[in-house]
Design a protein around this motif. Structure first.
Motif, PDB file in Angstrom:
ATOM      1  N   SER A   2       6.677  -5.689  -0.388  1.00 18.69           N
ATOM      2  CA  SER A   2       6.097  -6.961   0.012  1.00 18.69           C
ATOM      3  C   SER A   2       5.552  -6.862   1.425  1.00 18.69           C
ATOM      4  CB  SER A   2       7.157  -8.069  -0.046  1.00 18.69           C
ATOM      5  OG  SER A   2       6.670  -9.234   0.574  1.00 18.69           O
ATOM      6  N   LEU A   3       4.301  -7.277   1.581  1.00 18.85           N
ATOM      7  CA  LEU A   3       3.697  -7.220   2.909  1.00 18.85           C
ATOM      8  C   LEU A   3       4.118  -8.398   3.769  1.00 18.85           C
ATOM      9  CD1 LEU A   3       0.102  -5.992   2.070  1.00 18.85           C
ATOM     10  CD2 LEU A   3       2.155  -4.682   2.505  1.00 18.85           C
ATOM     11  N   ASP A   4       4.772  -9.370   3.152  1.00 11.65           N
ATOM     12  CA  ASP A   4       5.214 -10.537   3.913  1.00 11.65           C
ATOM     13  C   ASP A   4       6.619 -10.373   4.472  1.00 11.65           C
ATOM     14  OD1 ASP A   4       2.851 -11.930   3.365  1.00 11.65           O
ATOM     15  OD2 ASP A   4       3.620 -12.527   1.398  1.00 11.65           O
ATOM     16  N   LYS A   9       8.097  -3.409   6.605  1.00 11.55           N
ATOM     17  CA  LYS A   9       6.897  -2.855   7.219  1.00 11.55           C
ATOM     18  C   LYS A   9       7.239  -1.651   8.092  1.00 11.55           C
ATOM     19  CE  LYS A   9       4.257  -7.162   7.243  1.00 11.55           C
ATOM     20  NZ  LYS A   9       3.519  -8.141   8.060  1.00 11.55           N
ATOM     21  N   LEU A 223     -11.174  -3.528   1.450  1.00 12.01           N
ATOM     22  CA  LEU A 223     -10.754  -4.915   1.667  1.00 12.01           C
ATOM     23  C   LEU A 223     -11.897  -5.798   2.139  1.00 12.01           C
ATOM     24  CD1 LEU A 223      -7.222  -4.437   3.288  1.00 12.01           C
ATOM     25  CD2 LEU A 223      -7.751  -5.294   1.003  1.00 12.01           C
ATOM     26  N   GLY A 227     -10.552  -8.407   0.060  1.00  9.82           N
ATOM     27  CA  GLY A 227      -9.451  -9.005   0.800  1.00  9.82           C
ATOM     28  C   GLY A 227      -9.681 -10.470   1.109  1.00  9.82           C
ATOM     29  N   SER A 231      -6.294 -12.480   6.207  1.00 10.79           N
ATOM     30  CA  SER A 231      -5.399 -11.326   6.256  1.00 10.79           C
ATOM     31  C   SER A 231      -6.073 -10.081   6.793  1.00 10.79           C
ATOM     32  CB  SER A 231      -4.831 -11.027   4.867  1.00 10.79           C
ATOM     33  OG  SER A 231      -5.858 -10.629   3.977  1.00 10.79           O
ATOM     34  N   ILE A 232      -7.414 -10.008   6.757  1.00 10.37           N
ATOM     35  CA  ILE A 232      -8.101  -8.814   7.243  1.00 10.37           C
ATOM     36  C   ILE A 232      -8.740  -9.033   8.607  1.00 10.37           C
ATOM     37  CG2 ILE A 232      -8.528  -7.953   4.919  1.00 10.37           C
ATOM     38  CD1 ILE A 232     -11.393  -8.902   5.094  1.00 10.37           C
ATOM     39  N   ARG A 295     -10.268   2.694  -4.330  1.00 11.62           N
ATOM     40  CA  ARG A 295      -8.824   2.526  -4.234  1.00 11.62           C
ATOM     41  C   ARG A 295      -8.105   3.823  -4.596  1.00 11.62           C
ATOM     42  NH1 ARG A 295      -5.656   2.003  -8.492  1.00 11.62           N
ATOM     43  NH2 ARG A 295      -3.568   1.100  -8.311  1.00 11.62           N
ATOM     44  N   TYR A 327       2.447   2.440   3.102  1.00 13.73           N
ATOM     45  CA  TYR A 327       2.151   1.062   3.505  1.00 13.73           C
ATOM     46  C   TYR A 327       0.649   0.840   3.736  1.00 13.73           C
ATOM     47  CZ  TYR A 327       2.009  -3.128   6.416  1.00 13.73           C
ATOM     48  OH  TYR A 327       1.714  -4.355   6.923  1.00 13.73           O
ATOM     49  N   ARG A 331      -1.698  -2.583   0.258  1.00 15.40           N
ATOM     50  CA  ARG A 331      -2.487  -3.800   0.011  1.00 15.40           C
ATOM     51  C   ARG A 331      -3.463  -3.645  -1.142  1.00 15.40           C
ATOM     52  NH1 ARG A 331      -5.003  -4.999   5.753  1.00 15.40           N
ATOM     53  NH2 ARG A 331      -5.136  -2.723   5.722  1.00 15.40           N
ATOM     54  N   VAL A 332      -3.763  -2.410  -1.550  1.00 14.84           N
ATOM     55  CA  VAL A 332      -4.749  -2.221  -2.608  1.00 14.84           C
ATOM     56  C   VAL A 332      -4.132  -1.595  -3.860  1.00 14.84           C
ATOM     57  CG1 VAL A 332      -6.676  -2.075  -1.025  1.00 14.84           C
ATOM     58  CG2 VAL A 332      -5.466   0.023  -1.652  1.00 14.84           C
TER      59      VAL A 332
END
Length: 333
Positions: A2-4, A9, A223, A227, A231-232, A295, A327, A331-332
């Protein structure tokens, strides 16, 4: 992952593990970006340096040095050097690209002017060379000065190739290896060099940084078309509007029929863009599967980065660098 979830991270874990070193780097950066006679310099520099960037590149230098057992002071100088080079290139890039947003904030060239951005960028390059010479290590001076030249070369190559539909994937790779991967690989390589690591480990650190930087830039280019703006840190489709031939478009052009090629020639080479053209570009990329292909290439480069780490000592920092490679492309996935 999870990026959140901050705990997952790797760059946050790296930051925590290298906290004392990063404090020293930040102190050195603040000290060296000062100017007694030109207050515009720290104003412009602080706007970008303190804009919430992850300091990924200097952390790579610190991590590489510590991973190889370094306990001297000069990894801090090299990390600050890397951050100054990076910041200088961002200032120059935003002028060249006529960008209005960086890391979710107005760019320095928008808040001040192009002249200030270019000249402050020049000042930071000069400061970076002062810092690297203080290590009294000719090899790190050679690596970082060469990286600075390669970065500039990559930017000029992009300038000449960006709107030319003949631009190949090979040229694209040269561009991103110059504009992005060169500083990643230099950042990791000098960490090993200053630590006096064996040549096999220095080479592994270079290979890791090179592959990580390529994956990083491919993800960034992907992205731009897939994206979310918040976020970007920039608007979706900026590369399209700036007529940049990044990998998703290069792949679409290569598979285009005559009608599609006319579309790409109009919007990229001629710059005649109309309402709905971005949506049409996205439809063509979806038709030919170029976003998925980009990707897959990014994932392959991240895997190469992780493989390179096998030559390095077993260490918690190595695990963090391994996770970082994963990491970068998370995201992709």
């Amino acid at each position: 992952m999870s990026l959140d979830d901050k705990a997952t991270k790797p760059h946050d874990r790296l930051s925590e593990a290298l906290a004392a070193d990063m404090d020293a780097v930040n102190g050195l950066i603040r000290d060296r970006m000062a100017s007694e006679h030109a207050p515009r310099i720290p104003e412009v520099t602080a706007h970008l340096v303190e804009a919430g960037g992850k300091r990924l590149r200097p952390m790579l230098t610190l991590a590489a040095a510590r991973l190889c057992g370094y306990d001297g002071p000069y990894h801090v100088h090299l990390a600050a050097t890397v951050e100054f080079i990076h910041t200088a290139t961002l200032l120059h890039d935003d002028v060249v690209d006529e960008s209005a947003q960086r890391r979710g904030r107005p760019t320095a060239n928008l808040l001040w002017d192009n002249k200030s951005s270019v000249l402050v960028g020049d000042y930071l390059f000069a400061r970076s060379f002062q810092l690297m010479t203080e290590t009294n290590n000719m090899r790190v001076l050679s690596i970082l000065s060469n990286a600075s030249a390669v970065i500039a070369e990559g930017e000029v190559l992009q300038l000449t190739a960006a709107q030319d539909l003949r631009t190949s994937e090979e040229i694209y790779l040269k561009v991103i290896r110059g504009k992005t991967a060169a500083l990643f690989s230099a950042a990791t390589e000098v960490g090993g060099v200053i630590a006096g690591a064996p040549e096999a480990q220095v080479r592994a650190l270079f290979d890791y940084g090179d592959a990580l930087g390529i994956a990083f830039q491919m993800v960034d280019d992907l992205l731009d078309y897939s994206g979310a703006a918040d976020s970007i840190g920039k608007n979706v489709g900026d590369d399209f509007r700036e007529r940049k031939l990044t990998l998703p478009v290069i792949k679409a052009v290569a598979k285009a029929d005559a009608e599609e090629r006319d579309f790409w020639r109009r919007v990229i080479e001629k710059g005649d863009q109309k309402d709905g053209d971005l949506e049409q570009a996205l439809a063509l990329m979806a038709k030919h599967g170029t976003l998925n292909a980009t990707r897959d290439e990014a994932l392959a480069w991240a895997a190469k980065a992780r493989t390179a780490l096998s030559a390095l000592p077993n260490h918690p920092l190595r695990e963090m660098l391994d996770d970082l490679a994963d990491y970068v492309v998370a995201r992709v996935r």
